[in-house]
Structure formats: structure tokens, C-alpha cells
Design a protein around this motif. Structure first.
Motif, PDB file in Angstrom:
ATOM      1  N   SER A  58      34.483 -12.695  19.165  1.00 42.53           N
ATOM      2  CA  SER A  58      33.737 -11.968  18.128  1.00 42.53           C
ATOM      3  C   SER A  58      34.651 -11.092  17.283  1.00 42.53           C
ATOM      4  CB  SER A  58      32.639 -11.117  18.765  1.00 42.53           C
ATOM      5  OG  SER A  58      33.210 -10.033  19.476  1.00 42.53           O
ATOM      6  N   GLY A  59      35.923 -10.979  17.678  1.00 42.40           N
ATOM      7  CA  GLY A  59      36.877 -10.198  16.901  1.00 42.40           C
ATOM      8  C   GLY A  59      36.971  -8.748  17.327  1.00 42.40           C
ATOM      9  N   LYS A  60      36.394  -8.406  18.463  1.00 42.30           N
ATOM     10  CA  LYS A  60      36.413  -7.017  18.922  1.00 42.30           C
ATOM     11  C   LYS A  60      37.832  -6.476  19.071  1.00 42.30           C
ATOM     12  CE  LYS A  60      34.688  -3.964  22.502  1.00 42.30           C
ATOM     13  NZ  LYS A  60      33.798  -3.829  23.647  1.00 42.30           N
ATOM     14  N   TYR A  61      38.775  -7.327  19.404  1.00 41.67           N
ATOM     15  CA  TYR A  61      40.147  -6.876  19.641  1.00 41.67           C
ATOM     16  C   TYR A  61      41.106  -7.291  18.521  1.00 41.67           C
ATOM     17  CZ  TYR A  61      38.036  -6.321  24.210  1.00 41.67           C
ATOM     18  OH  TYR A  61      37.197  -5.973  25.227  1.00 41.67           O
ATOM     19  N   LEU A 113      43.060 -17.733  20.297  1.00 39.11           N
ATOM     20  CA  LEU A 113      44.106 -17.720  19.276  1.00 39.11           C
ATOM     21  C   LEU A 113      43.642 -18.408  18.000  1.00 39.11           C
ATOM     22  CD1 LEU A 113      46.989 -17.071  18.401  1.00 39.11           C
ATOM     23  CD2 LEU A 113      47.724 -19.194  19.494  1.00 39.11           C
ATOM     24  N   GLU A 114      42.970 -19.540  18.135  1.00 39.52           N
ATOM     25  CA  GLU A 114      42.438 -20.244  16.955  1.00 39.52           C
ATOM     26  C   GLU A 114      41.469 -19.363  16.189  1.00 39.52           C
ATOM     27  OE1 GLU A 114      40.792 -24.095  17.815  1.00 39.52           O
ATOM     28  OE2 GLU A 114      42.621 -24.753  18.835  1.00 39.52           O
ATOM     29  N   ALA A 115      40.589 -18.673  16.913  1.00 33.71           N
ATOM     30  CA  ALA A 115      39.627 -17.778  16.266  1.00 33.71           C
ATOM     31  C   ALA A 115      40.332 -16.647  15.529  1.00 33.71           C
ATOM     32  CB  ALA A 115      38.654 -17.207  17.291  1.00 33.71           C
ATOM     33  N   GLU A 116      41.388 -16.112  16.142  1.00 39.54           N
ATOM     34  CA  GLU A 116      42.159 -15.035  15.500  1.00 39.54           C
ATOM     35  C   GLU A 116      42.868 -15.534  14.244  1.00 39.54           C
ATOM     36  OE1 GLU A 116      42.438 -11.683  16.009  1.00 39.54           O
ATOM     37  OE2 GLU A 116      40.809 -11.984  17.430  1.00 39.54           O
ATOM     38  N   LEU A 117      43.414 -16.749  14.310  1.00 38.37           N
ATOM     39  CA  LEU A 117      44.120 -17.295  13.142  1.00 38.37           C
ATOM     40  C   LEU A 117      43.155 -17.575  11.981  1.00 38.37           C
ATOM     41  CD1 LEU A 117      46.620 -19.698  14.929  1.00 38.37           C
ATOM     42  CD2 LEU A 117      47.141 -17.510  13.802  1.00 38.37           C
ATOM     43  N   GLU A 118      41.907 -17.899  12.315  1.00 40.01           N
ATOM     44  CA  GLU A 118      40.919 -18.157  11.267  1.00 40.01           C
ATOM     45  C   GLU A 118      40.460 -16.850  10.590  1.00 40.01           C
ATOM     46  OE1 GLU A 118      37.674 -20.457  12.812  1.00 40.01           O
ATOM     47  OE2 GLU A 118      38.992 -22.109  13.374  1.00 40.01           O
ATOM     48  N   ARG A 119      40.572 -15.722  11.271  1.00 39.30           N
ATOM     49  CA  ARG A 119      40.125 -14.438  10.687  1.00 39.30           C
ATOM     50  C   ARG A 119      41.063 -14.035   9.610  1.00 39.30           C
ATOM     51  NH1 ARG A 119      36.819 -13.665  15.099  1.00 39.30           N
ATOM     52  NH2 ARG A 119      38.082 -13.329  16.910  1.00 39.30           N
TER      53      ARG A 119
END
Length: 159
Positions: A124-127, A153-159
Motif C-alpha cells: 500500500s506504500g506505507k513504507y 519491489l515492483e510495487a515500489e518501482l511503479e510508484r
């Protein structure tokens, strides 16, 4: 009665109470259950209906309350399955692997519950905006497999 649950022998009701006094009952009729232990006093189906309304944390606490409750909850995998399927939305690979390895729904849930909470927070991007390692709560570093960290990591790179 739900599938997968063992029927236990019905227990006698608690001794009658009149004017605030308990009547004594011959020792052969006494049982070890507390008079307030609804699992021992009620039919199994009703006890299970009560337990089915508990959230995951409450169900785990109930399993640790006493031997009677633990035995009842151990024999009724369907109570754990409902919660486990909720966790599966985030940890499908892990849940399927544990079930494939023969773990019960209860054990599968206990193995993956905190992992799913931590994974949800990471995804969810909390961190995402943490400045240093010291800013991360301890539980955020819950041990996860390589594939899970890859998803994060994939989710973080997409943000």
C-alpha cells in the motif's frame, strides 16, 4: 453439524441455583468444566456458531483460553479456513504451498497471518517515504520469501 468437526459427548448442565445458593451435586455428576464454559454446556453446533463470529485475533485467543475451547477449535478446520481465505488474497502462493504440504487451515493461517498484514502495508506504500532503516517498525521486516520481496519491489518501482 459442519463437516470436519468431531461430535463430543453432551455435558450435563450446571447445578441449579436458587436464591443465590448453589445446590450440591453428587461427585459422579460433577465435570471439570466451569459452569460458565458454554462450549461444554451448549450443543456443538451452537458453540461453533458463536466462534464463527470471531475475528482472527479473537479466534486465536479463544483457542488459548482453555483445553475445552482449544479441543473444539482444533477439530473444526472450517472456522480457520474462512479467515485463511481472506489472508490468501495477499499470500496466495504461500497459502497454496502450505495447504499442498498438508498443513491444516489453522496452521496455514498462523504461518501467514502476520506476513499478509506486513505485505499489505508494504504494497500500500506505507513504507515508501522512510528516510532510514531506524524509521521502520520492527514488524515491517517480517521474514518473507524472495518472490514476496520481488512483488514489493515492483510495487515500489511503479510508484
Amino acid at each position: 453439524m459442519p463437516t470436519g468437526c468431531k461430535q463430543t459427548t453432551p455435558r450435563r448442565n450446571k447445578p441449579p441455583v436458587a436464591a443465590g445458593k448453589k445446590f450440591s451435586v453428587p461427585s459422579e455428576q460433577n465435570h471439570k468444566a466451569s459452569p460458565k464454559d458454554f462450549v461444554q454446556l451448549l450443543p456443538l453446533e451452537i458453540s461453533l456458531k458463536i466462534f464463527s463470529h470471531l475475528d482472527i485475533r479473537s479466534l486465536c485467543n479463544a483457542a488459548m483460553t482453555c483445553r475445552s475451547w482449544n479441543r473444539t477449535l482444533e477439530t473444526c478446520d472450517h472456522l480457520w479456513k474462512l479467515h485463511c481465505l481472506t489472508v490468501r488474497a495477499l499470500c496466495q502462493r504461500e497459502i497454496d504451498r502450505d495447504r499442498g504440504n498438508g498443513y491444516s487451515w489453522k496452521v496455514t493461517l498462523l504461518r501467514n497471518y502476520w506476513k499478509s498484514k506486513v505485505k499489505r502495508e508494504w504494497l500500500s506504500g506505507k513504507y515508501s517515504n522512510i528516510c532510514s532503516r531506524g524509521s521502520l517498525p520492527e514488524k515491517s521486516m517480517y521474514p518473507m520469501d524472495v518472490d514476496t520481496w520481488g512483488e514489493i519491489l515492483e510495487a515500489e518501482l511503479e510508484r
